[in-house]
Write a protein that holds these residues in place. Structure first.
Motif: not given
Length: 277
Positions: A12, A15-16, A21, A76-80, A96, A98
């Protein structure tokens, strides 16, 4: 904290990161020849059906999926990353969510549910089963699931930090530039590798290992063909096709060793498998 939750936490964070990105925003369509072959196999079979796209990141797969059908949902579970996808595709149904808990989505509904770019490898084994069970639940009887997974016997397994060193050249200007470029990557990659390698473990049919992507910033599952086929059968899915990522070849059922970096698995939910829970 146990090793399973630590694996989830590590990934996680990756991914952030700004590196994730950057990578996910690259102008890319199909990830590899195997994904292209898998989409070609599914296109006519799933044309016009409701589609569920898991782990969309910044939206790479949205045009690929909506070329099959306009009835599309992406999660997707990564808000960004999801926010970037929403900015690129504001008219799409992007949520959003999981993949281990998609209870907000209906059962027996989608004609195709897919999880691309080896996203299913980024959770521990038990959670991997939960994701497959959720994919089974939401897909309609006769519908398909598609996902990719790293090969336990492929060249990606066992990657090490030495590959971050600059490639030698007799051209001093090129060598100097490569050395400068790799200096930070090698430092960060070494730190990540040493920190994450404690989670490495070979279980036989599958293994957990730190991977080179994102400067050795992720820890993932690598599977064998036999183990993944067994796991699909365990959750009630019937494997239809497996494609080699490297050249897009169809891997027949009698093949076990493979030098593919990863596999693209296509399976379907049997027509008689409608659940009423």
């Amino acid at each position: 904290m146990n090793s399973q939750s630590e694996l989830d936490r590590i990934n996680r964070v990756a991914w952030n990161s700004s590196d994730a990105e950057r990578v996910f925003m690259l102008d890319k369509t199909y990830s590899d020849p195997g994904e292209r072959a898998a989409f070609a196999w599914l296109a006519q079979r799933c044309a016009g059906e409701p589609l569920l796209d898991i782990g969309i990141g910044t939206g790479r797969t949205i045009p690929l999926m909506t070329a099959i059908s306009d009835d599309y949902t992406g999660v997707d579970y990564t808000q960004k990353l999801l926010d970037l996808a929403k900015a690129r595709f504001p008219d799409r149904d992007l949520r959003h969510m999981d993949a281990r808990d998609m209870s907000a989505l209906p059962s027996d509904h989608y004609g195709l549910t897919q999880f691309s770019w080896n996203g299913i490898d980024c959770v521990d084994y038990d959670d991997r089963v939960k994701i497959l069970e959720e994919m089974y639940r939401v897909v309609r009887p006769g519908g398909y699931v598609l996902f990719s997974s790293h090969n336990r016997g492929g060249p990606g397994y066992g990657e090490n930090i030495w590959q971050l060193l600059p490639k030698f050249t007799f051209n001093p200007l090129k060598l100097g530039w490569r050395t400068l470029r790799s200096a930070r990557r090698f430092q960060l990659g070494t730190l990540n590798y040493v920190r994450n390698a404690k989670l490495n473990h070979d279980y036989g049919g599958y293994a957990v290992n730190t991977a080179a992507a994102h400067n050795f910033g992720i820890v993932i599952v690598y599977t064998t063909l036999r183990e993944q086929r067994r796991q699909l059968a365990q959750v009630g899915l019937q494997c239809d096709a497996v494609f080699d990522s490297s050249v897009g070849n169809l891997i027949t059922d009698d093949v076990e060793p493979s030098d593919a970096w990863w596999f693209h698995f296509i399976a379907h939910k049997p027509l008689a498998a409608c659940r009423f829970d």
